[in-house]
Design a protein around this motif. Structure first.
Motif, PDB file in Angstrom:
ATOM      1  N   ILE A 130      -9.120  -0.338  -5.659  1.00  0.00           N
ATOM      2  CA  ILE A 130      -8.188   0.637  -5.088  1.00  0.00           C
ATOM      3  C   ILE A 130      -8.400   0.729  -3.581  1.00  0.00           C
ATOM      4  N   GLY A 131      -7.308   0.774  -2.835  1.00  0.00           N
ATOM      5  CA  GLY A 131      -7.406   0.907  -1.382  1.00  0.00           C
ATOM      6  C   GLY A 131      -7.634   2.365  -1.001  1.00  0.00           C
ATOM      7  N   GLY A 185      -8.785  14.141   8.738  1.00  0.00           N
ATOM      8  CA  GLY A 185      -8.585  12.887   8.007  1.00  0.00           C
ATOM      9  C   GLY A 185      -9.886  12.311   7.489  1.00  0.00           C
ATOM     10  N   SER A 186     -10.928  12.360   8.319  1.00  0.00           N
ATOM     11  CA  SER A 186     -12.216  11.795   7.888  1.00  0.00           C
ATOM     12  C   SER A 186     -12.804  12.603   6.735  1.00  0.00           C
ATOM     13  N   PHE A 206      -5.399   7.594   0.397  1.00  0.00           N
ATOM     14  CA  PHE A 206      -5.273   8.661   1.400  1.00  0.00           C
ATOM     15  C   PHE A 206      -3.787   8.950   1.651  1.00  0.00           C
ATOM     16  N   LEU A 207      -3.015   7.878   1.859  1.00  0.00           N
ATOM     17  CA  LEU A 207      -1.576   8.041   2.134  1.00  0.00           C
ATOM     18  C   LEU A 207      -0.874   8.645   0.921  1.00  0.00           C
ATOM     19  N   LEU A 208      -1.244   8.205  -0.270  1.00  0.00           N
ATOM     20  CA  LEU A 208      -0.687   8.772  -1.504  1.00  0.00           C
ATOM     21  C   LEU A 208      -0.962  10.284  -1.556  1.00  0.00           C
ATOM     22  N   THR A 209      -2.209  10.658  -1.250  1.00  0.00           N
ATOM     23  CA  THR A 209      -2.617  12.068  -1.305  1.00  0.00           C
ATOM     24  C   THR A 209      -1.819  12.896  -0.301  1.00  0.00           C
ATOM     25  N   PHE A 242       2.680   2.220   8.552  1.00  0.00           N
ATOM     26  CA  PHE A 242       1.594   3.150   8.878  1.00  0.00           C
ATOM     27  C   PHE A 242       0.274   2.601   8.322  1.00  0.00           C
ATOM     28  N   ILE A 243      -0.502   3.406   7.579  1.00  0.00           N
ATOM     29  CA  ILE A 243      -1.799   2.918   7.098  1.00  0.00           C
ATOM     30  C   ILE A 243      -1.680   2.178   5.766  1.00  0.00           C
ATOM     31  N   PHE A 244      -0.441   1.917   5.328  1.00  0.00           N
ATOM     32  CA  PHE A 244      -0.283   1.233   4.036  1.00  0.00           C
ATOM     33  C   PHE A 244      -0.819  -0.198   4.097  1.00  0.00           C
TER      34      PHE A 244
END
Length: 476
Positions: free
Chosen positions: A342-343, A41-42, A348-351, A225-227
């Motif tokens: 942009i967040g 993730g990082s 990240f979640l989109l990807t 989640f991370i949203f």
């Protein structure tokens, strides 16, 4: 609004199982709405940030980057309007004492209704929010019999405002400490450095200042989640322009930012623009770029025409001139600003959502399936997995040589354990675009088998061509 909660839950589980995202402080039962990025993730997050940073600074001659401190003088937030205006309508359940953001409560209820009913409810909510009609919002909650998740009752307090900034103390002795805030956005660090950057960089308008950094918001119902989190990261760019040119620049940046998103190979049908119904106090135009997550269309990026509000406010509160002398028109003025924000976590979640695929590979003879993350190669955490077929016969030595050749240029992974099929599946699950197998034929003719993640096709290529093939794909 079509949603796929099963897919969303599968993605959340996959993130945990494969080292992308862990609940923060998990051994102490976690902390609500705070997450840690794991080893893959990082890497993915860093690659997203690097891609944005390059596209903003390296590819634009008139945009430069800064890295402003999280802690800022408290008057900054008075000037920006956050002390007085950065609040959301909240409602408490009298039985559970649980507090909810009104819009989140109504949005969650809308998701349980038929699409047309849900949209009608959200349209009513938007109208009431626009008018700051708190009585109307409470009535809307009561009329729809929306229950508290904890108590199951509809026993609600009145709706009232709640400030979302975290505060803390600076100073070693409690009595002498000053109250300051954790920044709720990164933009103000750019505004207060406007003149520093303009003068030292000899920047001419139009020009931009970009920044990536952490921001903090005391979200009452952080969810999905991370949203929506309490600690998150933003990639923002403030573009300073001549007053009167904001409409044209606003349209230009809308187009530029959508191009950036589509450059990552996402289906254009997954994106749309959504204009703001209620404008922020500083804006004369605002639009969200929304992506179709499994939980519906949600905001990923905002483009705002902020006028001269921020610089004008900081000039007034600091009593320092924040003006620009435009030699082309021989005039002094406070620049107008177009913001793109942009967040990182949302991107990240989109990807992840865009890349995640469950595939049934069963044949007449046997059952088979795989989970694959189809990341663009430039974003993939690992670019190349190097897999010697066996642990003997000199194959690991050849594999290690290839590893040493490639690891200076991109992130590689070396593995000897398990069957080659199992190793391929593990690499599919973390999104590695290429796997190279070193086998006995390699010793004879210096060729290797390279496997392509998306098609699963394998081809025989010269060992010395591997690095070049991977670099070509990364730089596409």
């Amino acid at each position: 609004m079509a949603t796929d909660q099963n897919k969303f839950q599968a993605i959340i589980s996959h993130c945990k199982e494969y080292g992308f995202i862990f609940p923060s402080s998990e051994i102490y039962d976690g902390l609500s709405a705070v997450y840690d990025y794991g080893q893959y993730g990082s890497e993915l997050k860093k690659n997203i940030k690097d891609y944005w940073w390059k596209s903003m600074t390296q590819l634009h001659e008139n945009i430069v980057g800064i890295d402003a401190a999280i802690f800022m003088h408290p008057t900054t937030w008075k000037a920006s309007g956050h002390v007085d205006n950065f609040s959301d309508p909240m409602i408490d359940n009298k039985d559970s004492k649980k507090r909810y953001r009104v819009d989140h409560l109504l949005e969650a209820h809308a998701e349980t209704l038929a699409p047309a009913e849900g949209e009608a409810l959200l349209a009513q909510m938007d109208e009431l929010l626009k008018e700051n009609d708190f009585e109307g919002l409470k009535k809307l909650i009561e009329d729809n019999k929306i229950k508290c998740q904890v108590s199951g009752t509809v026993n609600w307090t009145d709706v009232r405002q709640f400030n979302l900034m975290f505060s803390t103390q600076v100073g070693s002795v409690a009595e002498d400490a000053s109250e300051i805030y954790l920044r709720p956005e990164t933009a103000q660090g750019i505004f207060v450095n406007f003149l520093n950057v303009q003068k030292t960089g000899r920047m001419k308008i139009p020009f931009g200042i970009a920044q990536i950094g952490k921001a903090f918001r005391n979200e009452i119902v952080a969810r999905q989640f991370i949203f929506r989190m309490r600690e998150f990261e933003q990639m923002e760019m403030q573009f300073f322009i001549r007053p009167g040119t904001q409409k044209e620049w606003y349209e230009k940046w809308k187009e530029e930012r959508m191009k950036w998103h589509l450059s990552l190979g996402v289906d254009p049908a997954k994106y749309h623009f959504k204009d703001h119904i209620k404008l922020a106090h500083y804006a004369d135009a605002a639009v969200d770029i929304e992506y179709e997550f499994p939980i519906g269309f949600k905001e990923v990026e905002g483009i705002h025409s902020r006028t001269d509000f921020d610089l004008k406010q900081h000039q007034e509160y600091s009593r320092k001139k924040l003006q620009y002398f435009d030699t082309e028109i021989n005039q002094n003025y406070i620049p107008y600003v177009i913001e793109t924000s942009i967040g990182v976590d949302r991107m990240f979640l989109l990807t992840m959502c865009n890349a995640y695929e469950e595939q049934d590979l069963s044949t007449a003879d046997k059952q088979d399936s795989r989970v694959v993350l189809k990341f663009p190669a430039k974003l993939a955490p690992i670019k190349l997995a190097i897999l010697p077929l066996t642990k003997k016969d000199g194959l690991p030595e050849v594999a290690r040589e290839l590893m040493d050749t490639c690891k200076q240029h991109f992130h590689c992974y070396y593995e000897e354990k398990d069957s080659i099929g199992k190793r391929y599946r593990r690499q599919d699950a973390i999104g590695t675009p290429f796997c190279v197998t070193i086998d006995h034929q390699t010793k004879e003719d210096n060729t290797v088998t390279i496997r392509h993640r998306d098609s699963m096709e394998q081809e025989r290529v010269p060992l010395e061509k591997v690095k070049e093939m991977v670099l070509l794909e990364i730089n596409r």
